[in-house]
Design a protein around this motif. Structure first.
Motif, PDB file in Angstrom:
ATOM      1  N   UNK A  42     -31.519  15.851   1.391  1.00 36.81           N
ATOM      2  CA  UNK A  42     -31.622  16.916   0.394  1.00 36.81           C
ATOM      3  C   UNK A  42     -31.473  18.298   1.028  1.00 36.81           C
ATOM      4  N   UNK A  43     -32.047  18.470   2.202  1.00 30.39           N
ATOM      5  CA  UNK A  43     -31.941  19.764   2.884  1.00 30.39           C
ATOM      6  C   UNK A  43     -30.519  20.015   3.358  1.00 30.39           C
ATOM      7  N   UNK A  44     -29.846  18.981   3.836  1.00 30.48           N
ATOM      8  CA  UNK A  44     -28.455  19.138   4.267  1.00 30.48           C
ATOM      9  C   UNK A  44     -27.578  19.541   3.090  1.00 30.48           C
ATOM     10  N   UNK A  45     -27.752  18.886   1.949  1.00 30.86           N
ATOM     11  CA  UNK A  45     -26.990  19.228   0.750  1.00 30.86           C
ATOM     12  C   UNK A  45     -27.257  20.668   0.323  1.00 30.86           C
ATOM     13  N   UNK A  93     -18.155  16.126   3.108  1.00 33.86           N
ATOM     14  CA  UNK A  93     -17.022  15.412   2.511  1.00 33.86           C
ATOM     15  C   UNK A  93     -17.421  14.740   1.200  1.00 33.86           C
ATOM     16  N   UNK A  94     -18.576  14.096   1.202  1.00 27.66           N
ATOM     17  CA  UNK A  94     -19.039  13.442  -0.021  1.00 27.66           C
ATOM     18  C   UNK A  94     -19.325  14.472  -1.118  1.00 27.66           C
ATOM     19  N   UNK A  95     -19.823  15.619  -0.722  1.00 28.90           N
ATOM     20  CA  UNK A  95     -20.104  16.682  -1.689  1.00 28.90           C
ATOM     21  C   UNK A  95     -18.812  17.203  -2.303  1.00 28.90           C
ATOM     22  N   UNK A  96     -17.773  17.358  -1.476  1.00 36.73           N
ATOM     23  CA  UNK A  96     -16.470  17.809  -1.981  1.00 36.73           C
ATOM     24  C   UNK A  96     -15.872  16.782  -2.935  1.00 36.73           C
TER      25      UNK A  96
END
Length: 387
Positions: free
Chosen positions: A249-252, A372-375
């Motif tokens: 969660x913090x990375x996101x 990458x997953x967020x994109x």
């Protein structure tokens, strides 16, 4: 009277109090009792009444001076339940009574779960103390190195305690802390922990550094990063509803440009401080994995305030942000997310902490994968909105 604190100093918001300095387990990898720092041997086994009373006063003083609206009180060890649940509850109440009106105290005890029973859990829950559990996984096979001083496995008692917590006191369940073991199957480990129904998971990289590296490092591979990526994909595919994982969660949040506070990522000021069983004010225990006395400040709660601890060079270094990082880290495009990694993991004998993390390549692997997953998710969302 306290020395004046520099304007840039962020007040402490997490107070880690060592209510008991010994443990009923003898985990074979424990950096605290098996590592290079042996200062625990010269300290009292438990914090006495005077230490706890003065600690409560100092916390309240700090909260008032900085107009804190909330703070975190972590009851730690060793194994804190060796001090007795009643003593933990009474100390938590004392801190709450002394902080200024309007300041909320979030109290958690971090335990290996072997001493949890209905009586102790009822006492802690009644006094608003949540319980965090430390385990290596959700099965006996994951916890073979977590043994007592006679070499007996801790798993039977630990799983009984964790299940009792989940079933009878879910509102007091803070979550599970697990150290990453790249030799274990990541999905199997994650899913085994889910059977204990934790509301949150903390996945921590083993404490190590360039002088005393963790297993498998430094090397060409990214086994720790790969392990985290695999668990992230499993968690992400479930819609992140199974449990919260703070590291993920913090990375996101950091990738989205949001403020985030974790010891392992980001450049926000680090605001945790430790009180040892003798009243010594120290930096966090993870530094003890570097060398003898690495966490020492020379201060104590009887003669010094927490504001004076803010002026300690080691504390100040962790509040400086990007400017305190190595040149290599400052030039890295991921620095705003990585933040140089965990401070203790940067240590190299003769060079101090101004180095990249020993997990540098693993962190890059993990952060780029999450990005990458967020994109991909953003692209799918955007595509769906335009159809």
């Amino acid at each position: 009277m306290s020395r004046q604190v520099t304007p840039r100093a962020a007040p402490f918001r997490q107070f880690i109090v060592k209510v008991h300095g010994r443990c009923n387990l003898a985990c074979r990898y424990c950096y605290l009792y098996e590592g290079p720092d042996h200062t625990w041997r010269t300290r009292p086994a438990a914090a006495g009444p005077k230490v706890l009373d003065q600690t409560a006063t100092r916390i309240a003083e700090h909260a008032a001076r900085h107009t804190l609206t909330d703070l975190s009180l972590v009851l730690h060890g060793g194994e804190p339940l060796l001090a007795g649940a009643a003593r933990l509850a009474a100390f938590a109440e004392r801190v709450r009574e002394r902080v200024p009106r309007g300041c909320v105290v979030h109290t958690t005890v971090q335990t290996n779960a072997t001493l949890l029973d209905d009586r102790r859990l009822a006492m802690l829950a009644r006094h608003g103390v949540t319980v965090g559990v430390s385990l290596d996984g959700g099965r006996a096979a994951h916890n073979t190195l977590r043994v007592d001083h006679a070499g007996r496995p801790s798993w039977p008692a630990a799983v009984r305690g964790a299940r009792l917590l989940a079933e009878r006191y879910p509102d007091a369940y803070a979550g599970i802390l697990t150290v990453v073991d790249p030799a274990s199957d990541p999905v199997e480990t994650y899913e085994s922990l889910l059977t204990l129904r934790p509301p949150a998971l903390d996945l921590l990289l083993p404490h190590g550094n360039w002088t005393a590296p963790p297993p498998g490092l430094p090397g060409r591979g990214t086994s720790y990063g790969d392990w985290l990526c695999t668990v992230f994909d499993r968690w992400w595919s479930a819609g992140r509803r199974e449990t919260r994982i703070r590291l993920f969660e913090e990375c996101l949040a950091l990738l989205l440009g949001l403020p985030a506070a974790t010891e392992s990522l980001g450049t926000e000021p680090f605001t945790a401080v430790v009180v040892e069983t003798d009243g010594s004010i120290e930096q966090v225990d993870s530094l003890k994995s570097a060398y003898e006395g690495a966490a020492r400040t020379g201060l104590d709660i009887f003669r010094h305030s927490f504001d004076q601890a803010l002026n300690h060079p080691g504390v100040a270094a962790r509040q400086t942000g990007i400017a305190a990082l190595s040149a290599q880290c400052q030039a890295c495009p991921l620095v705003a997310v990585c933040g140089g990694g965990h401070y203790a993991h940067r240590y190299r004998a003769g060079h101090g902490f101004t180095n990249p993390s020993v997990y540098c390549t693993d962190l890059q692997r993990f952060i780029r994968h999450v990005a990458s997953r967020l994109r991909e998710s953003a692209a799918l969302t955007s595509g769906g909105a335009t159809r």
